[in-house]
Design a protein around this motif. Structure first.
Motif, PDB file in Angstrom:
ATOM      1  N   ASP A 315      36.406 -10.334  37.159  1.00 55.78           N
ATOM      2  CA  ASP A 315      36.961 -10.730  35.866  1.00 55.78           C
ATOM      3  C   ASP A 315      37.982 -11.853  36.009  1.00 55.78           C
ATOM      4  O   ASP A 315      38.055 -12.763  35.167  1.00 55.78           O
ATOM      5  CB  ASP A 315      37.599  -9.524  35.170  1.00 55.78           C
ATOM      6  CG  ASP A 315      36.567  -8.580  34.563  1.00 55.78           C
ATOM      7  OD1 ASP A 315      35.382  -8.973  34.492  1.00 55.78           O
ATOM      8  OD2 ASP A 315      36.943  -7.459  34.175  1.00 55.78           O
ATOM      9  N   ILE A 316      38.780 -11.812  37.075  1.00 52.82           N
ATOM     10  CA  ILE A 316      39.733 -12.897  37.325  1.00 52.82           C
ATOM     11  C   ILE A 316      38.975 -14.165  37.724  1.00 52.82           C
ATOM     12  O   ILE A 316      39.246 -15.253  37.211  1.00 52.82           O
ATOM     13  CB  ILE A 316      40.733 -12.498  38.427  1.00 52.82           C
ATOM     14  CG1 ILE A 316      41.617 -11.351  37.947  1.00 52.82           C
ATOM     15  CG2 ILE A 316      41.591 -13.702  38.840  1.00 52.82           C
ATOM     16  CD1 ILE A 316      42.494 -10.747  39.020  1.00 52.82           C
ATOM     17  N   GLN A 317      38.014 -14.028  38.628  1.00 47.71           N
ATOM     18  CA  GLN A 317      37.263 -15.188  39.103  1.00 47.71           C
ATOM     19  C   GLN A 317      36.514 -15.881  37.982  1.00 47.71           C
ATOM     20  O   GLN A 317      36.429 -17.112  37.952  1.00 47.71           O
ATOM     21  CB  GLN A 317      36.301 -14.746  40.205  1.00 47.71           C
ATOM     22  CG  GLN A 317      37.002 -14.297  41.480  1.00 47.71           C
ATOM     23  CD  GLN A 317      36.069 -13.646  42.488  1.00 47.71           C
ATOM     24  OE1 GLN A 317      35.057 -13.049  42.108  1.00 47.71           O
ATOM     25  NE2 GLN A 317      36.395 -13.745  43.760  1.00 47.71           N
ATOM     26  N   TRP A 318      35.977 -15.108  37.046  1.00 44.74           N
ATOM     27  CA  TRP A 318      35.184 -15.679  35.951  1.00 44.74           C
ATOM     28  C   TRP A 318      36.004 -15.941  34.685  1.00 44.74           C
ATOM     29  O   TRP A 318      35.449 -16.265  33.639  1.00 44.74           O
ATOM     30  CB  TRP A 318      34.010 -14.748  35.630  1.00 44.74           C
ATOM     31  CG  TRP A 318      32.997 -14.698  36.733  1.00 44.74           C
ATOM     32  CD1 TRP A 318      32.652 -15.706  37.583  1.00 44.74           C
ATOM     33  CD2 TRP A 318      32.208 -13.578  37.122  1.00 44.74           C
ATOM     34  NE1 TRP A 318      31.702 -15.285  38.478  1.00 44.74           N
ATOM     35  CE2 TRP A 318      31.397 -13.979  38.218  1.00 44.74           C
ATOM     36  CE3 TRP A 318      32.088 -12.265  36.646  1.00 44.74           C
ATOM     37  CZ2 TRP A 318      30.492 -13.127  38.852  1.00 44.74           C
ATOM     38  CZ3 TRP A 318      31.189 -11.418  37.272  1.00 44.74           C
ATOM     39  CH2 TRP A 318      30.400 -11.848  38.360  1.00 44.74           C
ATOM     40  N   GLY A 319      37.332 -15.791  34.780  1.00 42.98           N
ATOM     41  CA  GLY A 319      38.186 -16.133  33.658  1.00 42.98           C
ATOM     42  C   GLY A 319      38.197 -15.125  32.538  1.00 42.98           C
ATOM     43  O   GLY A 319      38.613 -15.433  31.414  1.00 42.98           O
ATOM     44  N   LYS A 320      37.780 -13.885  32.806  1.00 40.89           N
ATOM     45  CA  LYS A 320      37.741 -12.848  31.782  1.00 40.89           C
ATOM     46  C   LYS A 320      38.995 -11.988  31.789  1.00 40.89           C
ATOM     47  O   LYS A 320      39.161 -11.124  30.927  1.00 40.89           O
ATOM     48  CB  LYS A 320      36.504 -11.966  31.972  1.00 40.89           C
ATOM     49  CG  LYS A 320      35.190 -12.732  31.821  1.00 40.89           C
ATOM     50  CD  LYS A 320      33.994 -11.824  32.079  1.00 40.89           C
ATOM     51  CE  LYS A 320      32.695 -12.593  31.924  1.00 40.89           C
ATOM     52  NZ  LYS A 320      31.499 -11.730  32.193  1.00 40.89           N
ATOM     53  N   ALA A 321      39.868 -12.184  32.772  1.00 45.31           N
ATOM     54  CA  ALA A 321      41.130 -11.447  32.868  1.00 45.31           C
ATOM     55  C   ALA A 321      42.226 -12.412  33.286  1.00 45.31           C
ATOM     56  O   ALA A 321      41.955 -13.463  33.879  1.00 45.31           O
ATOM     57  CB  ALA A 321      41.010 -10.298  33.868  1.00 45.31           C
ATOM     58  N   GLU A 322      43.462 -12.051  32.992  1.00 39.66           N
ATOM     59  CA  GLU A 322      44.595 -12.915  33.311  1.00 39.66           C
ATOM     60  C   GLU A 322      44.718 -13.133  34.822  1.00 39.66           C
ATOM     61  O   GLU A 322      44.621 -12.191  35.615  1.00 39.66           O
ATOM     62  CB  GLU A 322      45.889 -12.284  32.793  1.00 39.66           C
ATOM     63  CG  GLU A 322      47.136 -13.102  33.085  1.00 39.66           C
ATOM     64  CD  GLU A 322      48.415 -12.384  32.724  1.00 39.66           C
ATOM     65  OE1 GLU A 322      49.499 -12.966  32.932  1.00 39.66           O
ATOM     66  OE2 GLU A 322      48.338 -11.223  32.246  1.00 39.66           O
ATOM     67  N   ASP A 323      44.941 -14.362  35.204  1.00 38.56           N
ATOM     68  CA  ASP A 323      45.145 -14.721  36.609  1.00 38.56           C
ATOM     69  C   ASP A 323      46.649 -14.662  36.911  1.00 38.56           C
ATOM     70  O   ASP A 323      47.291 -15.677  37.159  1.00 38.56           O
ATOM     71  CB  ASP A 323      44.571 -16.118  36.877  1.00 38.56           C
ATOM     72  CG  ASP A 323      44.829 -16.609  38.292  1.00 38.56           C
ATOM     73  OD1 ASP A 323      44.979 -15.757  39.193  1.00 38.56           O
ATOM     74  OD2 ASP A 323      44.902 -17.840  38.490  1.00 38.56           O
ATOM     75  N   LYS A 324      47.192 -13.451  36.916  1.00 37.01           N
ATOM     76  CA  LYS A 324      48.648 -13.332  37.031  1.00 37.01           C
ATOM     77  C   LYS A 324      49.177 -13.608  38.426  1.00 37.01           C
ATOM     78  O   LYS A 324      50.382 -13.757  38.616  1.00 37.01           O
ATOM     79  CB  LYS A 324      49.093 -11.960  36.549  1.00 37.01           C
ATOM     80  CG  LYS A 324      48.605 -10.781  37.356  1.00 37.01           C
ATOM     81  CD  LYS A 324      49.119  -9.476  36.742  1.00 37.01           C
ATOM     82  CE  LYS A 324      48.706  -8.267  37.531  1.00 37.01           C
ATOM     83  NZ  LYS A 324      49.200  -7.003  36.926  1.00 37.01           N
TER      84      LYS A 324
END
Length: 332
Positions: A315-324
């Motif tokens: 999800d982070i890699q594909w931009g579906k979750a916040e890259d905190k």
């Protein structure tokens, strides 16, 4: 998709080290390398590489995952192999430039663009068995990829090997081709004789890593993996998974793990075992093979925590979750 890493983009980024300095990088055709037959890399294995990925987001933008950590590890490998010191800023520019060149070719999820920076010794000097190369070449190849393990969600079979080692102990933290070549024979034998997908190298009972991935054990809310030392590769995906596990409230334990403890814990129904790596991402293990006996890991199937951790990473890699944690570098 073709076999993982078997298709390459027609151009790559290239830089050479000569006369004590790095020359300006350029984008050239991927088949443009010329090497003297006496090149240091061909005789004394002065070579290291990295593996990282670029991902396409829903808005069409392309982002490279944890580029800084892979470049730092390439610098470490180069130093430990006595290759010329890389220019980390130059390598970052090479990666960004060549990925941007092929931004439109980065696959949609679940695919990605695999990035392979490679550093090799080029000096023609077969008398330098005990001396480093004076010249080198660094290039960045791109390969559009799908899943590394083509079997999909099927849990893997691992042979536990307590007698062999993946590589020499002082070479484990170096991402060098020779380390992979040294494990090919045992892995091929394990595939043929016991239908294992990989070997988990456990010299003298010390659980380390497989031929191409780090190993993690999940027991309830605890994730256990060997503490960092020079004997195995310090995986960027491993580090990312441990960070995400902590974010989810799990207990992260980095310590030595014996084969005896591994088999004892694996008998519990809630236990999961996984392999982590840039190519493998996070892949479940369903069976251990040890001393001609098979041991089921947990339910023998991919477990819910492994799936949850893999999804959190994707999800982070594909931009579906916040890259905190600021793991992504936008390229285009």
């Amino acid at each position: 998709m073709a076999a993982f890493g078997s298709v390459f983009m027609p151009k790559m980024a290239l830089a050479t080290f000569e006369n004590g300095k790095w020359n300006e990088e350029s984008v050239v055709t991927s088949d443009s390398i010329q090497l003297h037959p006496g090149a240091h890399v061909l005789h004394y294995s002065s070579t290291c590489f990295e593996g990282l990925k670029a991902f396409r987001h829903e808005d069409g933008s392309v982002h490279v995952f944890r580029m800084d950590q892979n470049i730092k590890r390439l610098a470490q490998s180069s130093r430990l192999l006595s290759l010329p010191t890389i220019n980390e800023e130059q390598v970052a520019k090479m990666i960004v430039d060549v990925v941007a060149e092929y931004g439109s070719d980065v696959p949609e999820p679940p695919g990605s663009m695999y990035i392979r920076p490679t550093h090799i010794g080029t000096e023609a000097a077969v008398g330098k068995a005990t001396a480093p190369t004076a010249t080198s070449m660094l290039y960045v190849l791109l390969s559009p990829v799908g899943d590394y393990f083509t079997g999909g969600a099927k849990a893997l079979r691992l042979l536990l090997d307590e007698t062999g080692m993946r590589c020499a102990p002082h070479m484990g933290m170096i991402k060098s081709g020779g380390n992979y070549a040294s494990s090919l024979g045992p892995i091929s034998k394990a595939k043929e004789e016991v239908q294992a997908d990989q070997i988990l190298f456990c010299p003298n009972g010390d659980v380390q890593e497989t031929g191409a991935a780090n190993f993690l054990l999940i027991d309830g809310n605890e994730i256990i993996t060997k503490g960092l030392d020079s004997s195995f590769l310090h995986g960027v995906t491993r580090s990312s998974i441990l960070t995400l596990a902590a974010d989810l409230g799990m207990t992260v334990t980095e310590r030595d793990l014996t084969v005896a403890e591994l088999l004892e814990r694996s008998a519990k129904p809630e236990v999961e075992a996984v392999l982590s790596g840039t190519a493998a991402v996070l892949t479940s293990v369903g069976t251990f093979i040890h001393n001609d006996k098979e041991y089921q890991v947990g339910t023998g199937e991919p477990g819910p925590i492994a799936q949850k951790l893999r999804q959190a990473l994707n999800d982070i890699q594909w931009g579906k979750a916040e890259d905190k944690h600021n793991w992504l570098t936008k390229v285009c």
